[in-house]
Design an enzyme around this catalytic site. Sequence first.
Site, mmCIF file in Angstrom:
data_model
loop_
_atom_site.group_PDB
_atom_site.id
_atom_site.type_symbol
_atom_site.label_atom_id
_atom_site.label_comp_id
_atom_site.label_asym_id
_atom_site.label_seq_id
_atom_site.Cartn_x
_atom_site.Cartn_y
_atom_site.Cartn_z
ATOM 1 N N ASP A 25 36.004 64.954 40.729
ATOM 2 C CA ASP A 25 34.896 65.930 41.223
ATOM 3 C C ASP A 25 33.848 65.137 42.020
ATOM 4 O O ASP A 25 33.477 65.689 42.876
ATOM 5 C CB ASP A 25 34.335 66.519 39.956
ATOM 6 C CG ASP A 25 35.220 67.490 39.177
ATOM 7 O OD1 ASP A 25 36.067 68.127 40.094
ATOM 8 O OD2 ASP A 25 35.188 67.820 38.135
ATOM 9 N N THR A 53 41.926 72.125 34.686
ATOM 10 C CA THR A 53 40.907 73.046 34.905
ATOM 11 C C THR A 53 40.251 73.629 33.730
ATOM 12 O O THR A 53 40.713 73.401 32.591
ATOM 13 C CB THR A 53 40.892 74.032 36.105
ATOM 14 O OG1 THR A 53 39.681 74.789 36.611
ATOM 15 C CG2 THR A 53 41.964 75.179 35.622
ATOM 16 N N ILE A 113 15.263 70.477 29.339
ATOM 17 C CA ILE A 113 14.895 69.024 29.744
ATOM 18 C C ILE A 113 15.581 68.121 29.037
ATOM 19 O O ILE A 113 16.027 66.978 29.653
ATOM 20 C CB ILE A 113 13.291 68.938 29.602
ATOM 21 C CG1 ILE A 113 12.561 69.884 30.738
ATOM 22 C CG2 ILE A 113 13.051 67.545 29.800
ATOM 23 C CD1 ILE A 113 11.131 69.757 30.926
ATOM 24 N N LYS A 128 39.612 70.139 30.207
ATOM 25 C CA LYS A 128 39.092 68.886 30.829
ATOM 26 C C LYS A 128 38.701 67.704 29.873
ATOM 27 O O LYS A 128 38.723 66.620 30.243
ATOM 28 C CB LYS A 128 37.979 69.109 31.892
ATOM 29 C CG LYS A 128 38.548 69.807 33.083
ATOM 30 C CD LYS A 128 37.117 69.826 34.220
ATOM 31 C CE LYS A 128 37.466 70.449 35.486
ATOM 32 N NZ LYS A 128 36.369 70.294 36.462
ATOM 33 N N LYS A 155 18.833 67.860 28.077
ATOM 34 C CA LYS A 155 19.901 67.552 28.453
ATOM 35 C C LYS A 155 19.896 66.795 29.686
ATOM 36 O O LYS A 155 20.473 65.716 30.000
ATOM 37 C CB LYS A 155 20.876 68.877 28.826
ATOM 38 C CG LYS A 155 21.519 69.519 27.535
ATOM 39 C CD LYS A 155 21.871 70.879 27.794
ATOM 40 C CE LYS A 155 23.400 70.885 28.651
ATOM 41 N NZ LYS A 155 23.600 72.471 28.597
ATOM 42 N N GLY A 189 28.295 69.543 33.279
ATOM 43 C CA GLY A 189 29.578 68.453 33.370
ATOM 44 C C GLY A 189 29.720 68.229 34.860
ATOM 45 O O GLY A 189 29.771 67.006 35.191
ATOM 46 N N ASN A 247 16.282 70.215 35.034
ATOM 47 C CA ASN A 247 17.446 70.965 34.615
ATOM 48 C C ASN A 247 16.390 72.145 33.452
ATOM 49 O O ASN A 247 15.291 71.783 33.128
ATOM 50 C CB ASN A 247 18.320 70.368 33.367
ATOM 51 C CG ASN A 247 19.344 71.343 32.804
ATOM 52 O OD1 ASN A 247 19.965 72.025 33.842
ATOM 53 N ND2 ASN A 247 19.525 71.089 31.572
ATOM 54 N N ARG A 248 16.941 73.184 33.316
ATOM 55 C CA ARG A 248 16.248 74.339 32.426
ATOM 56 C C ARG A 248 15.986 73.742 31.278
ATOM 57 O O ARG A 248 14.799 73.613 30.507
ATOM 58 C CB ARG A 248 16.986 75.420 32.591
ATOM 59 C CG ARG A 248 16.586 76.532 31.501
ATOM 60 C CD ARG A 248 17.383 77.661 31.537
ATOM 61 N NE ARG A 248 18.791 77.456 30.941
ATOM 62 C CZ ARG A 248 19.691 78.417 30.864
ATOM 63 N NH1 ARG A 248 19.746 79.581 31.253
ATOM 64 N NH2 ARG A 248 20.802 78.026 30.325
ATOM 65 N N SER A 278 42.897 79.934 40.841
ATOM 66 C CA SER A 278 42.953 78.572 41.454
ATOM 67 C C SER A 278 43.268 78.467 42.985
ATOM 68 O O SER A 278 44.476 78.924 43.083
ATOM 69 C CB SER A 278 43.534 77.621 40.429
ATOM 70 O OG SER A 278 43.617 76.384 41.088
HETATM 71 P P1 ATR Z 1 29.217 72.669 34.723
HETATM 72 O O1 ATR Z 1 30.699 71.943 34.101
HETATM 73 O O2 ATR Z 1 29.830 73.575 35.824
HETATM 74 O O3 ATR Z 1 28.512 71.878 35.317
HETATM 75 P P2 ATR Z 1 27.949 73.328 32.538
HETATM 76 O O4 ATR Z 1 28.000 72.023 31.928
HETATM 77 O O5 ATR Z 1 28.108 74.506 31.508
HETATM 78 O O6 ATR Z 1 28.844 73.728 33.729
HETATM 79 O O7 ATR Z 1 26.538 73.434 33.277
HETATM 80 C C1 ATR Z 1 25.828 74.506 33.590
HETATM 81 C C2 ATR Z 1 24.406 73.883 34.245
HETATM 82 O O8 ATR Z 1 23.778 75.303 34.742
HETATM 83 C C3 ATR Z 1 23.450 73.651 33.118
HETATM 84 O O9 ATR Z 1 22.521 72.553 33.743
HETATM 85 C C4 ATR Z 1 22.522 74.728 32.680
HETATM 86 O O10 ATR Z 1 21.430 74.501 32.380
HETATM 87 P P3 ATR Z 1 21.197 74.448 30.747
HETATM 88 O O11 ATR Z 1 21.444 72.835 30.423
HETATM 89 O O12 ATR Z 1 19.572 74.594 30.457
HETATM 90 O O13 ATR Z 1 21.883 75.489 30.188
HETATM 91 C C5 ATR Z 1 22.434 75.342 34.094
HETATM 92 N N1 ATR Z 1 22.340 76.851 33.931
HETATM 93 C C6 ATR Z 1 23.356 77.890 33.712
HETATM 94 N N2 ATR Z 1 22.568 78.976 33.820
HETATM 95 C C7 ATR Z 1 21.222 78.805 34.128
HETATM 96 C C8 ATR Z 1 20.007 79.696 34.231
HETATM 97 N N3 ATR Z 1 20.213 80.953 34.188
HETATM 98 N N4 ATR Z 1 18.953 79.118 34.767
HETATM 99 C C9 ATR Z 1 18.924 77.728 34.788
HETATM 100 N N5 ATR Z 1 19.779 76.844 34.874
HETATM 101 C C10 ATR Z 1 21.066 77.319 34.239
#
Ligand code: ATR
Length: 283
Positions: A113, A73, A164, A77, A166, A140, A161-162, A26
Amino acid sequence: MRTPEGTLPDGNTRLYGVIGNPVSHSLSPTMHTAAFQSLSLNNVYLSFQFDSLDQALFKQAFNLIGICGFNITVPYKQEIIYFLDDISPQAKFLNSVNTVEIKDGRWIGHSTDGEGYIRSVEEFFPNLRDSSVQLLGAGGSAAAISYALLNAGVKKLMISNRTIGKAEKLVERLVQQFEPKRVEVGSYKKESYDLLVNTTSVGMDGESCPCSKELVEQAKIVSDIIYKPATTPLLKMAESMGKKIQNGLNMLIYQGAASFQIWTKQPAPVDVMKRVCKNQHYL
Ligand code: ATR
């Protein structure tokens, strides 16, 4: 010897810190210590690595050592919410707290954030209000940033988003707080827009890019919340197209500055914080 509440034995040294697991990486201790020193505040900021937050002992121990406030962290959280006496509306919406303020013995949770992102982006894009934004991701960080963008007056926010489902869930929650026509799931189709922001972890490997070249071409400016590597493949591509770019280091600094202000009730010395973080980060 008794000391005034929240101070160490010399009577004016206040104790702050960060909890997490791991916390050794950190930048917060460096950043806050430099900030306190530059304002001649004789305060201390320490890292506390916990394997778990023991529900009976954690709060009691922190109250006993007289801590005045702390950051949270990964991975605590959400778990920290159990220990709070009060929570800000934004942190409640996000179900995530990164700053605890301790006031008259009460623990109050905040999330800085989103504010950190807005302050960092406004520095290089002052016309954020009324702008159009494409946001990548639905985790998050995406929730914190999309809430803050809508709060800051962004006219149109597209979220892709990958997974959808979510993104749909995030939009469903956002439209309970903001005008529904300002936010939707999807991507800009062949039309230009102002700001592209990547909140996914794609690019941390220094190789992958989270979206198509076309989507980058349509943006005026591009920001990535990743700060290691300092220039992700997305930012490299945008830079080669002549776009303005920004990585996530200033977001990190401004979320720390917002915590500092919550605790001390005075503006944080942001230039000092930027200098030490950049020195440490690019070593
Ligand atoms: P954070 O708190 O940092 O936002 P998180 O809540 O785990 O971390 O979210 C990670 C994000 O990165 C999500 O939108 C995730 O997509 P999914 O909801 O489909 O999992 C995205 N992400 C992580 N790895 C990915 C990848 N290889 N390709 C596309 N999106 C990815």
